[in-house]
Design a protein around this motif. Structure first.
Motif, PDB file in Angstrom:
ATOM      1  N   GLU A  60      -8.986  -7.283  56.879  1.00 54.85           N
ATOM      2  CA  GLU A  60      -9.502  -6.572  55.711  1.00 54.85           C
ATOM      3  C   GLU A  60      -8.449  -6.493  54.611  1.00 54.85           C
ATOM      4  O   GLU A  60      -8.756  -6.650  53.419  1.00 54.85           O
ATOM      5  N   MET A  61      -7.205  -6.283  55.004  1.00 56.99           N
ATOM      6  CA  MET A  61      -6.135  -6.224  54.021  1.00 56.99           C
ATOM      7  C   MET A  61      -5.891  -7.594  53.395  1.00 56.99           C
ATOM      8  O   MET A  61      -5.624  -7.710  52.187  1.00 56.99           O
ATOM      9  N   GLU A  64      -8.567  -8.208  50.744  1.00 57.39           N
ATOM     10  CA  GLU A  64      -8.299  -7.395  49.552  1.00 57.39           C
ATOM     11  C   GLU A  64      -7.098  -7.922  48.782  1.00 57.39           C
ATOM     12  O   GLU A  64      -7.119  -8.007  47.544  1.00 57.39           O
ATOM     13  N   GLY A  69     -13.886 -10.460  46.386  1.00 56.06           N
ATOM     14  CA  GLY A  69     -14.811  -9.341  46.232  1.00 56.06           C
ATOM     15  C   GLY A  69     -16.205  -9.781  45.881  1.00 56.06           C
ATOM     16  O   GLY A  69     -16.667 -10.856  46.299  1.00 56.06           O
ATOM     17  N   ALA A  91     -15.839  -6.204  51.747  1.00 59.78           N
ATOM     18  CA  ALA A  91     -15.232  -6.415  50.436  1.00 59.78           C
ATOM     19  C   ALA A  91     -16.276  -6.723  49.370  1.00 59.78           C
ATOM     20  O   ALA A  91     -15.934  -6.864  48.197  1.00 59.78           O
ATOM     21  N   CYS A 202       0.417  -6.288  49.898  1.00 56.39           N
ATOM     22  CA  CYS A 202       0.033  -5.917  51.263  1.00 56.39           C
ATOM     23  C   CYS A 202       0.745  -4.642  51.706  1.00 56.39           C
ATOM     24  O   CYS A 202       0.144  -3.761  52.327  1.00 56.39           O
ATOM     25  N   LEU A 205      -1.030  -1.756  49.965  1.00 58.35           N
ATOM     26  CA  LEU A 205      -2.358  -1.508  50.539  1.00 58.35           C
ATOM     27  C   LEU A 205      -2.264  -0.832  51.901  1.00 58.35           C
ATOM     28  O   LEU A 205      -3.105   0.005  52.247  1.00 58.35           O
ATOM     29  N   ASN A 222      -4.215   2.432  42.451  1.00 56.37           N
ATOM     30  CA  ASN A 222      -5.163   1.635  43.240  1.00 56.37           C
ATOM     31  C   ASN A 222      -5.490   2.354  44.542  1.00 56.37           C
ATOM     32  O   ASN A 222      -4.784   3.293  44.946  1.00 56.37           O
TER      33      ASN A 222
END
Length: 371
Positions: A60-61, A64, A69, A91, A202, A205, A222
């Motif tokens: 998932e990271m 992103e 998206g 996403a 990364c 996030l 963010n």
């Protein structure tokens, strides 16, 4: 019951865990985090590594971090774990599926280019069970069409493709350290990159996108996640990684034992020993039932379980997952090999702690049921 997997934790695991407890460094701030990240990056041949809570989180990271998206498409295999498709769907993007080769279980590289559209943003390579995907044709496609590559090497610790480490390919790669993996931290994962900007993204996030400016720590530009690995988990990882060559040798020894002991069973297909670009690492020892054999994998697994042999089914294909059907995804799509692999495939005990006696017992019971 002979377990399908049991990790081997008889190296420096206790020593390093005691160090965590004795020093009080049990959170994500402890020194084993950097040790584990640096050791994995060096081992794989990447510049940077970011330790996270699990392999699903790593995927998932990665999605992103690459800016994938809404309205984007990512090409991936139908035959894999749901984490891969889930990361794309969450996403806001769309997974575009391809079938897999029946004998290697890996995505059919020949089917990829026909699925590329103006919305395609990336290709997700997922190595399955023991042999890597044939990567070079995919890298060529990515270059030709200006696509990102995500390499899911969750099952491929220490495996190579043409002599180069799996987990070192593409824009971003991930590993899982679940207990059934070649090295484990209990739960855990890692994202690896060569690009410094992607690395910093990364890291941000992973840690709720806290500001690096101490005065603005709780001012967020963010949204991220709390995906931090603990020092305790990383301590396990450091101890495990110290022995990875030994673990790989044992996995291949397990595979060779089963290949020899089960070769006379005419009702099953054994895993391919090697391809031109790689020797099987036997992350799990995977079996498929031959077409003429009337029983399903589910029936055989039940019989094995009744005699004390634990097994696991193969992945249920993404195009048949009820959750995606309810979302309107993959309607009227069929990937015959992915479906057949689920119906005919399973894997048998092949964890790191398995003994020669257990392997022989599994073989004996397999003969009783399948011959």
């Amino acid at each position: 019951m002979i377990p399908v997997n049991e990790p081997l934790l008889n190296g420096n695991e206790k020593k390093y865990l005691n160090e965590c407890i004795d020093t009080g460094w049990i959170s994500s701030e402890g020194p084993f985090i950097n040790k584990f990240e640096n050791a994995m990056a060096n081992y794989v041949g990447r510049k940077y590594a970011v330790a996270v809570t699990n392999g699903t989180a790593a995927l998932e990271m990665a999605i992103e971090a690459l800016g994938i998206g809404k309205n984007d498409e990512v090409i991936m295999p139908s035959f894999t774990i749901i984490s891969c498709a889930q990361a794309i769907v969450k996403a806001g993007a769309k997974p575009i599926l391809v079938d897999s080769e029946y004998d290697t279980f890996n995505m059919k590289t020949s089917d990829i280019e026909a699925k590329i559209t103006s919305r395609t943003k990336a290709i997700m390579i997922v190595h399955i069970y023991g042999l890597p995907v044939d990567i070079n044709p995919i890298l060529e496609l990515a270059k030709k069409h200006n696509l990102k590559i995500i390499e899911d090497a969750a099952e491929m610790h220490g495996q190579t493709y043409n002599g180069k480490m799996c987990g070192s390919f593409g824009d971003i790669s991930i590993f899982s350290f679940y207990p059934n993996k070649i090295i484990t931290t209990g739960e855990g994962g890692m994202v690896l990159v060569n690009d410094e900007v992607l690395y910093e993204k990364c890291k941000s996030l992973r840690n709720l996108c806290f500001s690096s400016d101490g005065d603005k720590r709780f001012i967020h530009e963010n949204l991220g996640w709390n995906l931090r690995m603990t020092n305790i988990q990383a301590a396990l990882g450091v101890a495990q990684l110290e022995r990875i060559d030994e673990f790989i040798s044992k996995k291949r020894w397990i595979g060779a034992m089963y290949q020899e002991l089960l070769s006379d069973i005419k009702t099953i297909n054994l895993p391919i020993k090697q391809k031109d670009f790689a020797e099987n690492i036997y992350w799990v020892f995977s079996i498929t039932l031959k077409n003429e054999y009337q029983k399903s994998a589910k029936e055989v697994m039940k019989e094995l379980g009744a005699k004390g042999v634990a097994t696991r089914p193969f992945f249920y294909p993404m195009h048949s997952q009820p959750v995606f059907t309810k979302m309107g995804l993959f309607l009227n799509e069929e990937y015959s090999n992915a479906s057949k692999l689920y119906e005919k495939g399973f894997y048998i005990p092949s964890g790191m702690a398995i003994t020669e006696e257990q392997i022989k017992e599994v073989s004996k019971i397999m003969h009783e049921i399948l011959t």
